[in-house]
Scaffold this motif. Structure first.
Motif, mmCIF file in Angstrom:
data_model
loop_
_atom_site.group_PDB
_atom_site.id
_atom_site.type_symbol
_atom_site.label_atom_id
_atom_site.label_comp_id
_atom_site.label_asym_id
_atom_site.label_seq_id
_atom_site.Cartn_x
_atom_site.Cartn_y
_atom_site.Cartn_z
ATOM 1 N N PHE A 54 0.825 -1.204 0.000
ATOM 2 C CA PHE A 54 0.000 0.000 0.000
ATOM 3 C C PHE A 54 0.866 1.265 0.000
ATOM 4 O O PHE A 54 0.481 2.285 -0.581
ATOM 5 C CB PHE A 54 -0.921 0.012 1.226
ATOM 6 C CG PHE A 54 -2.166 -0.805 1.077
ATOM 7 C CD1 PHE A 54 -3.325 -0.255 0.539
ATOM 8 C CD2 PHE A 54 -2.195 -2.135 1.485
ATOM 9 C CE1 PHE A 54 -4.484 -1.012 0.408
ATOM 10 C CE2 PHE A 54 -3.347 -2.901 1.355
ATOM 11 C CZ PHE A 54 -4.494 -2.336 0.815
ATOM 12 N N GLN A 55 2.029 1.185 0.638
ATOM 13 C CA GLN A 55 2.903 2.362 0.729
ATOM 14 C C GLN A 55 3.487 2.773 -0.618
ATOM 15 O O GLN A 55 4.001 3.886 -0.754
ATOM 16 C CB GLN A 55 4.037 2.087 1.727
ATOM 17 C CG GLN A 55 3.569 2.091 3.183
ATOM 18 C CD GLN A 55 4.661 1.683 4.152
ATOM 19 O OE1 GLN A 55 5.497 0.823 3.847
ATOM 20 N NE2 GLN A 55 4.671 2.274 5.338
ATOM 21 N N LYS A 56 3.407 1.915 -1.620
ATOM 22 C CA LYS A 56 3.891 2.260 -2.953
ATOM 23 C C LYS A 56 2.955 3.228 -3.667
ATOM 24 O O LYS A 56 3.326 3.839 -4.665
ATOM 25 C CB LYS A 56 4.075 0.983 -3.784
ATOM 26 C CG LYS A 56 5.173 0.075 -3.251
ATOM 27 C CD LYS A 56 5.251 -1.237 -4.022
ATOM 28 C CE LYS A 56 6.306 -2.168 -3.426
ATOM 29 N NZ LYS A 56 6.353 -3.487 -4.111
ATOM 30 N N PHE A 57 1.724 3.355 -3.149
ATOM 31 C CA PHE A 57 0.767 4.309 -3.713
ATOM 32 C C PHE A 57 0.925 5.663 -3.012
ATOM 33 O O PHE A 57 1.414 5.724 -1.880
ATOM 34 C CB PHE A 57 -0.674 3.811 -3.514
ATOM 35 C CG PHE A 57 -0.972 2.494 -4.164
ATOM 36 C CD1 PHE A 57 -0.773 2.307 -5.520
ATOM 37 C CD2 PHE A 57 -1.477 1.430 -3.420
ATOM 38 C CE1 PHE A 57 -1.057 1.091 -6.131
ATOM 39 C CE2 PHE A 57 -1.772 0.214 -4.012
ATOM 40 C CZ PHE A 57 -1.554 0.047 -5.369
ATOM 41 N N PRO A 58 0.473 6.739 -3.646
ATOM 42 C CA PRO A 58 0.526 8.064 -2.994
ATOM 43 C C PRO A 58 -0.614 8.208 -1.986
ATOM 44 O O PRO A 58 -1.569 8.969 -2.182
ATOM 45 C CB PRO A 58 0.383 9.036 -4.170
ATOM 46 C CG PRO A 58 -0.388 8.287 -5.202
ATOM 47 C CD PRO A 58 0.026 6.853 -5.067
ATOM 48 N N VAL A 59 -0.538 7.434 -0.898
ATOM 49 C CA VAL A 59 -1.589 7.442 0.122
ATOM 50 C C VAL A 59 -0.973 7.688 1.498
ATOM 51 O O VAL A 59 0.197 7.391 1.740
ATOM 52 C CB VAL A 59 -2.381 6.114 0.140
ATOM 53 C CG1 VAL A 59 -3.000 5.837 -1.218
ATOM 54 C CG2 VAL A 59 -1.503 4.955 0.576
ATOM 55 N N SER A 60 -1.788 8.214 2.394
ATOM 56 C CA SER A 60 -1.388 8.400 3.785
ATOM 57 C C SER A 60 -1.923 7.236 4.605
ATOM 58 O O SER A 60 -3.123 6.935 4.544
ATOM 59 C CB SER A 60 -1.952 9.725 4.314
ATOM 60 O OG SER A 60 -1.827 9.805 5.716
ATOM 61 N N ILE A 61 -1.037 6.542 5.342
ATOM 62 C CA ILE A 61 -1.450 5.399 6.161
ATOM 63 C C ILE A 61 -1.238 5.728 7.632
ATOM 64 O O ILE A 61 -0.127 6.068 8.049
ATOM 65 C CB ILE A 61 -0.662 4.128 5.788
ATOM 66 C CG1 ILE A 61 -0.892 3.767 4.316
ATOM 67 C CG2 ILE A 61 -1.080 2.965 6.685
ATOM 68 C CD1 ILE A 61 -0.069 2.594 3.829
ATOM 69 N N VAL A 62 -2.292 5.632 8.418
ATOM 70 C CA VAL A 62 -2.238 5.927 9.851
ATOM 71 C C VAL A 62 -2.576 4.652 10.622
ATOM 72 O O VAL A 62 -3.643 4.072 10.428
ATOM 73 C CB VAL A 62 -3.230 7.039 10.235
ATOM 74 C CG1 VAL A 62 -3.193 7.293 11.740
ATOM 75 C CG2 VAL A 62 -2.934 8.317 9.463
ATOM 76 N N GLN A 63 -1.661 4.209 11.482
ATOM 77 C CA GLN A 63 -1.906 3.053 12.344
ATOM 78 C C GLN A 63 -2.235 3.556 13.748
ATOM 79 O O GLN A 63 -1.373 4.107 14.433
ATOM 80 C CB GLN A 63 -0.676 2.153 12.408
ATOM 81 C CG GLN A 63 -0.340 1.460 11.089
ATOM 82 C CD GLN A 63 0.960 0.672 11.198
ATOM 83 O OE1 GLN A 63 2.027 1.171 10.867
ATOM 84 N NE2 GLN A 63 0.849 -0.567 11.674
ATOM 85 N N LEU A 64 -3.465 3.358 14.173
ATOM 86 C CA LEU A 64 -3.849 3.836 15.504
ATOM 87 C C LEU A 64 -3.258 2.971 16.610
ATOM 88 O O LEU A 64 -3.030 3.445 17.713
ATOM 89 C CB LEU A 64 -5.376 3.859 15.622
ATOM 90 C CG LEU A 64 -6.121 4.833 14.700
ATOM 91 C CD1 LEU A 64 -7.617 4.811 14.996
ATOM 92 C CD2 LEU A 64 -5.574 6.249 14.832
#
Length: 371
Positions: A54-64
């Motif tokens: 998923f990190q290869k896409f231009p997205v913001s990932i937040v792990q709570l």
């Protein structure tokens, strides 16, 4: 100021599984010039996480919760704070946990929920009758409150119409595997690399080894035909609560556990088989269609939906409670002309079940919810 539509996906974790794979395929083909994407996960990741993909896409990932789970109240407060910071136009939930929490967030966020399976038998098997029934009730209650619930298959939406008289939008799941151009040399080479017999025709099961998937029924039927049907084998990929016991008792069946190279196993196989009592729209079935595998499927709505789009020769339905029916249908599939139906299966996949088609449908849904 950006005019992009801001979509925030909510999911328990990014561990490899049906809902996460659907989410991945939506994002893979999303138009990033029109959509700004973020993902919030609610529990720690496991070994089979797809986070790096998923990190290869231009997205913001937040792990709570990166290290350990937290209680529901703290989790909700953390989620509420993070959503306020991201300020999305809409929230798209992909699991029961995220569905429940999402509905307590402010109404200004449009709320979408993908129903990956009609709530019922699976919840009772996974959680027991009492807790399962509570989860079914909660799922239905919160699904009804979302701005746009989406069934992952036409059959899911039809079940809501039949039992609840609810009109649920349907966007069938899609698969991103490439359509395989049949190559006998490649097939034999993969069989050798995977330690399979090059002269054996293989049925392949892919899924969780749990009660509702009925893996023991497939094994029982295979054991009944293996002596009569020479050069016929069974591959069963996956893990689960029943895996260890079944593996110990069935040494002749290939049960290597969880594998990431499913495409290789599909190419090396000859028939796809599923005895599941309940499905949404199984990704593994769609994956098998990219290879053109004739299919032997339990008679449930999701399987009926796929087979109804093809001629009768593409595969067979069987009564999962009738072992003789399964045995007979296995024999029928073995003698079917799989060379002629391979093309039809792949063409049906390309017409209805690609990840690109699914993603484009979701993007249109996002636009319609906003407008």
């Amino acid at each position: 100021m950006s005019n992009k539509i801001k979509v925030c996906y909510l999911v328990s974790s990014l561990c490899n599984g049906g809902p996460v794979n659907v989410m991945y395929n939506i994002i893979r083909y999303i138009d990033f010039s029109r959509f700004e994407v973020s993902i919030i996960t609610l529990i720690p990741e496991k070994k089979n996480s797809r986070k790096e993909e998923f990190q290869k896409f231009p997205v913001s990932i937040v792990q709570l919760c990166k290290e350990q789970k937290t209680n529901p109240v703290q989790l909700f407060l953390s989620l509420k704070k993070k959503v306020k910071e991201l300020n999305p136009d809409m929230l798209h939930a992909h699991c029961s946990r995220s569905l429940y929490l999402m509905n307590f967030l402010p109404k200004k966020y449009k709320k979408i929920y993908t129903i990956h399976i009609y709530p019922g038998l699976q919840q009772q098997i996974l959680y027991g009758r009492l807790k399962g029934d509570l989860i079914i009730w909660l799922n239905n209650y919160f699904t009804r409150k979302t701005d746009m619930p989406v069934g992952c298959a036409e059959s899911v939406s039809k079940l809501y119409k039949k039992y609840k008289n609810w009109d649920i939008k349907s966007i069938p799941n899609g698969c991103s595997l490439p359509v395989w151009k049949y190559d006998q040399a490649q097939k034999l080479k993969l069989k050798q690399e995977l330690g399979l017999d090059i002269n054996t025709r293989y049925f392949i099961f892919i899924g969780r080894f749990s009660q509702e998937k009925r893996p023991e029924q497939i094994i029982k039927a295979f054991n009944a035909i293996k002596d009569e049907q020479e050069h016929t084998g069974l591959i069963m990929l996956g893990t689960g609560p029943m895996w260890n016991d079944l593996k110990q008792k069935n040494k002749e069946i290939i049960m290597p556990g969880f594998k990431t190279n499913i495409y290789d196993y599909l190419i090396a196989s000859d028939y796809y088989i599923s005895a599941s009592d309940v499905e949404g729209l199984p990704n593994t079935l769609l994956e098998s269609m990219t290879v053109g595998l004739p299919m032997l499927l339990s008679d449930i709505p999701a399987h009926n939906e796929v087979l109804s789009k093809m001629s009768d020769s593409a595969g067979f339905l069987f009564d999962s409670n009738n072992i003789d029916d399964l045995i007979n249908k296995m024999k029928m599939l073995i003698v079917s002309d799989k060379d002629n139906i391979r093309t039809e299966i792949k063409e049906t996949f390309e017409k209805y079940y690609t990840a690109k088609i699914m993603s484009e449908s979701y993007q249109q849904a996002y636009i319609s919810v906003i407008s």
